[in-house]
Enzyme design. Sequence first.
Site, PDB file in Angstrom:
ATOM      1  N   CYS A 154      37.836  38.220  32.491  1.00  0.00           N
ATOM      2  CA  CYS A 154      38.471  37.410  33.611  1.00  0.00           C
ATOM      3  C   CYS A 154      37.275  37.460  34.955  1.00  0.00           C
ATOM      4  O   CYS A 154      37.301  36.478  35.704  1.00  0.00           O
ATOM      5  CB  CYS A 154      39.706  37.682  34.176  1.00  0.00           C
ATOM      6  SG  CYS A 154      40.943  37.772  32.762  1.00  0.00           S
ATOM      7  N   HIS A 284      43.405  37.131  42.494  1.00  0.00           N
ATOM      8  CA  HIS A 284      43.202  37.157  41.151  1.00  0.00           C
ATOM      9  C   HIS A 284      44.539  36.383  40.425  1.00  0.00           C
ATOM     10  O   HIS A 284      44.769  35.346  39.808  1.00  0.00           O
ATOM     11  CB  HIS A 284      42.874  38.205  40.286  1.00  0.00           C
ATOM     12  CG  HIS A 284      42.615  38.042  38.925  1.00  0.00           C
ATOM     13  ND1 HIS A 284      41.659  37.225  38.508  1.00  0.00           N
ATOM     14  CD2 HIS A 284      43.125  38.664  37.846  1.00  0.00           C
ATOM     15  CE1 HIS A 284      41.415  37.564  37.344  1.00  0.00           C
ATOM     16  NE2 HIS A 284      42.402  38.050  36.750  1.00  0.00           N
ATOM     17  N   HIS A 319      44.925  29.824  34.531  1.00  0.00           N
ATOM     18  CA  HIS A 319      44.055  31.058  34.194  1.00  0.00           C
ATOM     19  C   HIS A 319      42.813  30.548  33.364  1.00  0.00           C
ATOM     20  O   HIS A 319      42.975  30.498  32.161  1.00  0.00           O
ATOM     21  CB  HIS A 319      44.653  32.395  33.596  1.00  0.00           C
ATOM     22  CG  HIS A 319      43.711  33.707  33.883  1.00  0.00           C
ATOM     23  ND1 HIS A 319      42.424  33.351  34.206  1.00  0.00           N
ATOM     24  CD2 HIS A 319      44.029  34.742  33.525  1.00  0.00           C
ATOM     25  CE1 HIS A 319      41.959  34.832  34.246  1.00  0.00           C
ATOM     26  NE2 HIS A 319      42.853  35.645  33.888  1.00  0.00           N
TER      27      HIS A 319
END
Length: 392
Positions: A154, A284, A319
């Site tokens: 990520c 995040h 995401h």
Amino acid sequence: MKIYLSKPGVISSAGTDLEELFASLVSGNQSGIKQYKTFSGDTFFAARIDGSKLKASTGRLDMKIIKIEEAALEQISENIEKAKSKYGADRIAVCVGSCDNGTEFSLAGHKKYFENGTFPEDYTIEMQGADYVSTFIAEKYGLTGPVCTFSTACSSSAGAIIKAAELIKSGICDAAVTGGIDIASDTTLDGFASLEAISEKITNPFSKNRSGITLGDGAAFFVLSKEPLEESVPKICLLGYGESCDAHHMTSPDPSGAGAKKAIEKALLNAKIKPEEVDYINLHGTGTKFNDSMEAKAVDAVFGKYKVPCSTTKPVTGHTLGAAGALELAICFAAITNNVLPPQIWDGVFDEEMPKLNFVNKNDDLHQVKICLSNSFAFGGANACLVIKKEE
């Protein structure tokens, strides 16, 4: 040395350019997230880009991931050519963060192989090569500087942007095409489902009722350079960055938030600013129990008494994994240029086990937005934070 960011080229299920994406974020429009059935037969919410909005790729391999990448790149082609003319093709680097690299062909190709004993005629192992998302850019624009791909889950594209800045600061190059691209393929959805990380509903980060992530397609690309390439947009600099690797667990973050806190502190130190100077934090905020908890602890430890406005934009974009760092930096870019912050889209039920953060609400009155921090915290504790600022 100052590092300038061009206006980014952006595409996601929430918008096909920066303006459309930011409008979706400000309004809380989640219509780009729909349910899909994968090869496994399971159904998941995902923020996939409508294929009808994509053109055939001009690359050697016409894959969905390259179609999405090219759609974002076309938005910054003029600035790439400006940089090429100004500095020379050999002085421009390519740094891309990505984790997927053609898995939509992998699962289908191997399924056919196990059924028939042969791969499809249009299948090649290069489709799964980690380098192609970067090689494609160099080939498309005739760039001959360093070409690098980063895959740290990520935080991939946040790391790619940091390395692009370091290449410029070191004198190895004068500009860089940098950002990230990833897709929510069936392989990715089924893989995260095996980790029991996917939410049965649209992701609800930082809520007591959160139950996991919603994955999505996305791409965002910038041209980084020693001098501004554009006259018509505010001058925005990459003010600082910080990285850490706590290596707590292969997939689970350090529950104390120590690694994330270290990356945030390094970014502020590198940017030569104090916590109270930050106007907005793009969290995040994946919606998983462990990520949200540790990030809340880390943010509270650094910014707690200053109550810096923050939000996670993943309930609208999904995401986007390796693209998340670049996509969310692009959102920070839009927040600064519009002087508007994207609100936290959630059910509003605080988890009392976490520190309370100062989430942005719709219609909040705000002071001027000049400095933004973007957090990216990945598997293996690969943490990366970026700070950008509007130049006075």
